[in-house]
Each structure stands twice: as structure tokens, then as C-alpha cells.
Design an enzyme around this catalytic site. Structure first.
Site, short mmCIF file in Angstrom:
data_model
loop_
_atom_site.label_atom_id
_atom_site.label_comp_id
_atom_site.label_asym_id
_atom_site.label_seq_id
_atom_site.Cartn_x
_atom_site.Cartn_y
_atom_site.Cartn_z
N GLY A 68 0.84 -1.20 0.00
CA GLY A 68 0.00 0.00 0.00
C GLY A 68 0.86 1.23 0.00
O GLY A 68 2.03 1.16 0.41
N CYS A 77 5.32 -6.07 1.90
CA CYS A 77 5.59 -4.63 1.91
C CYS A 77 4.81 -3.92 3.03
O CYS A 77 5.11 -4.13 4.19
CB CYS A 77 5.29 -4.04 0.53
N TYR A 78 3.79 -3.14 2.71
CA TYR A 78 2.99 -2.50 3.77
C TYR A 78 2.43 -3.56 4.72
O TYR A 78 2.39 -3.38 5.93
CB TYR A 78 1.84 -1.70 3.12
N HIS A 91 8.21 -7.27 -3.06
CA HIS A 91 6.98 -7.68 -3.76
C HIS A 91 7.20 -9.02 -4.46
O HIS A 91 7.84 -9.08 -5.49
CB HIS A 91 6.61 -6.62 -4.81
N GLU A 136 4.91 -10.70 -5.89
CA GLU A 136 3.92 -10.91 -6.95
C GLU A 136 4.37 -10.40 -8.31
O GLU A 136 3.75 -10.70 -9.32
CB GLU A 136 2.58 -10.28 -6.55
N GLY A 190 -20.13 -7.71 -28.18
CA GLY A 190 -19.07 -8.04 -29.14
C GLY A 190 -17.77 -8.31 -28.40
O GLY A 190 -16.85 -8.90 -28.96
N ASP A 226 -16.27 -10.91 -22.72
CA ASP A 226 -17.02 -11.27 -21.51
C ASP A 226 -18.50 -11.54 -21.81
O ASP A 226 -19.05 -12.56 -21.39
CB ASP A 226 -16.91 -10.16 -20.45
N SER A 227 -19.14 -10.61 -22.53
CA SER A 227 -20.58 -10.81 -22.76
C SER A 227 -20.81 -11.97 -23.73
O SER A 227 -21.82 -12.68 -23.63
CB SER A 227 -21.25 -9.53 -23.24
N LYS A 235 -10.33 -12.36 -16.09
CA LYS A 235 -10.38 -12.37 -17.55
C LYS A 235 -9.80 -13.66 -18.15
O LYS A 235 -10.40 -14.25 -19.05
CB LYS A 235 -9.59 -11.17 -18.06
#
Ligand code: XMP
Length: 604
Positions: free
Chosen positions: A54, A81-82, A168, A170, A221, A224-225, A374
Site C-alpha cells: 500500500g 511490503c505494507y 513484492h 507478486e 461483441g 465477456d458478454s 479475464k
């Protein structure tokens, strides 16, 4: 309550909460994000907790604080970290401003072998980004790694499975970051998670939620949808789902046909395509301002949807009407992270505007992908039988090409006097021209609307390190400029002529062709999946009066929050430039070298 057996990321406002959560999922464990202040009571049942980084100081008043009772839950905790500093401070250690701030690659040396470091080399490189540091350990903890300037770069109380690391893990810059995360996930023994057979997993839930109603789904289009619509079809059957795809005239070349033909082998025929392009072009006539364009596109969408729904007898999806609205919302769209919670400007996602929010509260909206990231949606899409190329397409903005067709009201003469307002470009040492157009950028928390500058060189399709450096230094030192381009079609500065223009069908068709050339070349060069997104933009000026220009905007990114210009090699850039120059009315090509910030991915 949290999902039983999940690994919960408590978000202190860093930019990486979603990155951590999606990496944990890729390791086969269910993960979710919660705000830092989530109570220990709510976290009961979690398999482990990760405390994120953070931007604030833990000792500062008003800085985000977790519930100290989480330390008594008896589940493994990892602070990053934080999060590392919060652990130290809360458990009786000390955090203070470091003598030297550490940013970037740093070598650390292990001073022990706690379970999360098992099997790692004695020394390895990590990514540091901190001003504060732990200056005294809490009782029960030992130091497990140090760097030259940071004595307590990692700490652990193995009897309680509580770990802290200053760096970090990640980000890919940290060597063995994923090994450390994997070890921690293993210690948590979480609920397993996988996207395979997701349709079977959620089928019963979807059926229960829908009951005896039907679903009306707006298919945009986008990936996701399209996947959500396919999933609903599979689970509920075609007779209980109706899809609507609005052709705005602002989609990519062949996009509608691609979607229709992807559905055909799946026997999905309940998608109605409404060609509303005339209406969109008419409403956009004479409109230049980027925000106004967006608003008009959004409003026209709603008008068309309401009209078609009424025609199909689906209007009034109120209680008892028998219809639910389907949306392709995914997990990051629904989660308020520390970053957005504490930010001044909260961007409301279009799936969460007031009217929709009210419908959600009344139970009138179904979002079958709202648990997924996603990449998970894409895997599910392939599992449902959608073609690979369709589900792995680059992201495309809701307003489509509408935000990539730049418009101008001024005449050439008026623009020349406007150009004079750009100051301080005399200290740029390479040949350049300030362009007669402004685009949107981002600086700090605010948006900018400034001119772009084009650089020229004798090798117009070769990007040099000097040009890359100028793409950062020019916007930093010129408050009138937020984008730096390289002209790939001309080797010396040109005088450009603007033509007043708004969005028209002809301009959309021209941009569609240029965009199709780019996609084609990028796929042939096997670069499509290396590039996050590649907007192609049409500018209303050219070297010859009445002509237009094209901007190439390839970028690399992991989440679109920040981005770097993707550097195309000379061969690909030359081919794309040559092919686009064959389009009638286009005489100039630029490559956008600007990172985000100070540019945005899109130009408007
Ligand atoms: P910017 O331009 O802000 O874009 O750097 C970040 C990401 O968001 C996409 N984008 C949009 N997506 N509706 C959308 O659905 C929009 O109005 C919109 N504007 C930008 C953009 O393509 C990029 O992926």
C-alpha cells in the site's frame, strides 16, 4: 462471509491486489479480495490471508489498518511490503522511515530457511519499493532475509505460520517470487479451484437464480458478454435466453460476422443483430469533444436497446415481468479495492451505474461470470466451444472506434494560431513538429488534454533508445504536451493541414481498414499474444490538404492501469506503414511511443 477455504487478499491500496489474487488462482487455490478493514469474524473459514502492499505509512494517522483479531484466527498469514510493516507494528515491533529508500532490483540474503523460502538459493534478487522499514522485530519473530540497507527484509514466526516480506513477490522482477507464493499457498491447504467444468459447477446456481424466468442479454461483441451469453444458452437452453447485439458502425472489420459464425456451430441462433449504425453516425454529426462523443454513444446504445426490447416484448423487466437482464460483468469489475476505495475519483464501471445497481438490488440482474478473472473467462469460453481467436482477442473499448476517430472543428488557419500556444519546444534537440491535435492523457490522479509531438529521423521505422527517452522527458518538461510519436512515413518534419471533421461512416470505414491491416501483420509476425492491446487511431490532418493520418499504438501491460509502449521491430513497422499508406486519403503514419502515464492507452 468469505468463500470457505479461500485465500483472502486484504487490500491496503497497492496496485497489485488483483495480480496476487489471480496468481493464487492460477496455482489452483480459490482467492478473493477484501478491503483491509474486513473484520476477523467475516474472515473465519478462510484458509489463509495475504496482506497486500500500500502507498501509505503504517504509523500515519488514517492509514488503512486491518482488524488485529485476524492474528488470533490461527490461519497462515503473509504480509507483503505494507502488509509486512503492518504485521511488525501490530505485533509489537517497530516501523520507521528507512535511512535509504529502496526502489527497484535489490539483492537479498537469506538468514534462515522458513517454510516459504525452502529450497531457494542463499542470495537472490527481489523487487523493493519502500521508504519505511521494520526497525525492530515483534516478539516471537526471527529475521529470515536482509538486504544491504534493510536488515529486516523478511521475518517469520513459524510456530504461528505468520510471515512478512518487505519485497513484492507478486511481480515478475522478483526471482523466485512465484516459488514463495506457491509455498505459502501450500501451507494454507486451501479449497481447490479450477475453471475446468465451471459450466457444470455454476449450472445449478444459475438455474436456481433464474427460476422460471428468462434472460435478456446485451452482447457487446466483447469477450465477456459473448462468453456469458454462451454459458447461459448452455445452462438454460435457447428458448429461455434472448441476446441483442447492436451494430453501432464503430466495430472492427468483420466483427459481427465473426461473432455470428462463432455461434453457428454451437447452434446458438437466439442473437438478434440490430443495425443502428445510421442512428449512431447521425447523433455524432458535428461532435468533437471526447466526453460528449462518449456520452452520445452511451445514450444512443440505451435508446436502441430500449426500443428493441420493447419491440420484442421484453420491456419493463420489473418484478413479475418474467425477464432478467444478463450482464458479462467479471470479478475485477465488481470489487472495490483499497486503491479505488481511498481514491478521490472512483471510476464507476458501466455495469454498475445507478439504474443497473437498483436492478441488482431488486434481484433483476444475472451476472454468471462475476466470480472470474479475464483469463478464466477466456478458458471457459474455449471450453464452451468458442473459437480460440475470438476469446483471446485484445480488449476493445465499449465506445469502439468512436474513441479512436479524432475530430476537429477548427480550420487550418485557426489551428495554426492554436499551435503557437505550445511553448518550450525549442529545447528539444531532434527534428520535431507539434501536432495540431490534442489527446487525453493521465497525470497523477487527473486526466490531461494536450498536444502530441512527432519526432522525425532518417531511419523512420527504427525506434532508438534516444527516442524512447524523449517519450518520457518531453511530457515531463513541457506542460503542453502529453504524447510523443515517431513519424514512420516521413524522414523530415512536415507541415500538416487539418480538415474539420467529426465521426462519419466513411472515416469509420477507413479506420476499420487500417485496423485490419495492423491485426493481419501482427498475427503474421506472431506478435498478437505478446501485445496487450493495439489501438489504431485516425487523425484529421495530413501532409496534403484533405488527407488524414494514422497512429499506431501498440502497448504492453498486465492490467491496463499502467502500460508501456510496445516496441515493434523495423521489419514489422515498415510493412504496416507501407500497407496503410496504400489506403486512399492516408498520407502520414505515426508510432505512439508514450507510456501510461503520461499517455493513456486510448487517445480519448
Ligand atoms: P485508458 O485509455 O484509460 O484505457 O488507458 C484503459 C483500458 O480501458 C479500455 N477503455 C474502455 N473500455 N469502455 C470500455 O469498456 C470505455 O469507455 C473505455 N475506455 C477505455 C481501454 O481500451 C484500455 O484497455
Amino acid at each position: 462471509m468469505v468463500h470457505p477455504g479461500s485465500i483472502v487478499i486484504l487490500d491496503f491500496g497497492g496496485q497489485y491486489a488483483h495480480l496476487i489474487a489471480s496468481r493464487v488462482r492460477r496455482m489452483g487455490a480459490y482467492s478473493e479480495i477484501r478491503v483491509a478493514e474486513t473484520s476477523a469474524k467475516e474472515l473465519k473459514g478462510a484458509a489463509g490471508i495475504i496482506l497486500s502492499g500500500g502507498p501509505q505509512s503504517v504509523y500515519e494517522q488514517g492509514s488503512p489498518q486491518a482488524d488485529p483479531k485476524i492474528l488470533e484466527l490461527g490461519i497462515p498469514i503473509l504480509g507483503l511490503c505494507y502488509g509486512h510493516q503492518w504485521l511488525a507494528q501490530t505485533m509489537g515491533g517497530k516501523v520507521s522511515p528507512g535511512k535509504t529508500k529502496e526502489y527497484g532490483h535489490t539483492m537479498i540474503e537469506r538468514t534462515g530457511e522458513p517454510a516459504i523460502f525452502q529450497g531457494l538459493p542463499k542470495q537472490f534478487t527481489v523487487w523493493m519499493s519502500h521508504g519505511d522499514e521494520v526497525s525492530a522485530l515483534p516478539k516471537g519473530f526471527v529475521t529470515t532475509a536482509s538486504s544491504k540497507v534493510c536488515q529486516f527484509a523478511a521475518m517469520a514466526d513459524e510456530s504461528r505460520n505468520i510471515y512478512g516480506v518487505q519485497f513484492h513477490i507478486e511481480v515478475t522482477h522478483t526471482e523466485h517470487g512465484m516459488d514463495i507464493l506457491k509455498k505459502f499457498v501450500g501451507i494454507c491447504a486451501p479449497a481447490p479451484w479450477g475453471i475446468t467444468s465451471y459450466a457444470d459447477q455454476v449450472g445449478a446456481e444459475i438455474k436456481k437464480e433464474v427460476g422460471d424466468r428468462k434472460v435478456f442479454m446485451l452482447v457487446s461483441g466483447g469477450v465477456d458478454s459473448t462468453v456469458a451469453f454462451t454459458l447461459l444458452n448452455k445452462v438454460l437452453g435457447a428458448e429461455r435466453v434472448q441476446g441483442l447485439l447492436v451494430d453501432t458502425g464503430l466495430m472492427r472489420k468483420g466483427e459481427i460476422k465473426q461473432i455470428e459464425s462463432a455461434f453457428r456451430p454451437l447452434k446458438i441462433t437466439n442473437l438478434h443483430v440490430e443495425d443502428a449504425s445510421d442512428e449512431f453516425f447521425k447523433n455524432l454529426e458535428g461532435i468533437v469533444d471526447p466526453e460528449e462523443k462518449r456520452k452520445i454513444i452511451g445514450k444512443t446504445f440505451l435508446d436502441v436497446q430500449a426500443r428493441v426490447a420493447a419491440r420484442m416484448g421484453l420491456s419493463g423487466s420489473g418484478p413479475g415481468s418474467g425477464w432478467l437482464l444478463g450482464q458479462g460483468t467479471i470479478y475485477p469489475d465488481t470489487i472495490e479495492t483499497g486503491g479505488t476505495k481511498h481514491a478521490d475519483h472512483i471510476k464507476t464501471h458501466h455495469n454498475r451505474v445507478d439504474a443497473i445497481q437498483k436492478m441488482i438490488e431488486k434481484g433483476l440482474v444475472i451476472e454468471p461470470l462475476k466470480e472470474l478473472y479475464k483469463d478464466e473467462v477466456r478458458i471457459l469460453g474455449e471450453e464452451l466451444g468458442l473459437p480460440h481467436d475470438l476469446v483471446w482477442r485484445h480488449p476493445f473499448p465499449g465506445p469502439g472506434l468512436g474513441v479512436r476517430i479524432l475530430c476537429i472543428q477548427m480550420s487550418d488557419e485557426q489551428m495554426k494560431s492554436e499551435k503557437l500556444k505550445v511553448k518550450n519546444d525549442e529545447n528539444i534537440s531532434v527534428p520535431h513538429v507539434v501536432l495540431p491535435i490534442r489527446s487525453v492523457g493521465v497525470q497523477g490522479d487527473g486526466r490531461t488534454y494536450r498536444h502530441a509531438i512527432a519526432l522525425f529521423s532518417h531511419h523512420p521505422c527504427t525506434v532508438t533508445s534516444e527516442q524512447k527517452a524523449l517519450a518520457t522527458s518531453i511530457p515531463n518538461s513541457n506542460k503542453d504536451i502529453n504524447r510523443v510519436l515517431l513519424c514512420t512515413s516521413h524522414d523530415h518534419p512536415q507541415e500538416f493541414h487539418v480538415s474539420p471533421a467529426s465521426i462519419t461512416r466513411d472515416r469509420a470505414d477507413l479506420l476499420r481498414e487500417a485496423d485490419a491491416i495492423v491485426s493481419d501483420e501482427v498475427r503474421s509476425a506472431d506478435l498478437y499474444s505478446d501485445i496487450w492491446q493495439f489501438p489504431v487511431v485516425l487523425l484529421p490532418f495530413g501532409a496534403k490538404k484533405g488527407n488524414e493520418s494514422i497512429v499506431l499504438r501498440p502497448i504492453s501491460s498486465t492490467d491496463a492501469m499502467t502500460a508501456n509502449a510496445f516496441i515493434l521491430d523495423e521489419g514489422v513497422l515498415t510493412k504496416i506503414t507501407k500497407r496503410i499508406l496504400t489506403l486512399p486519403g492516408i498520407d502520414t503514419i505515426f508510432l505512439d511511443l508514450t507510456n501510461k502515464p503520461p499517455g493513456t492507452i486510448e487517445w480519448e
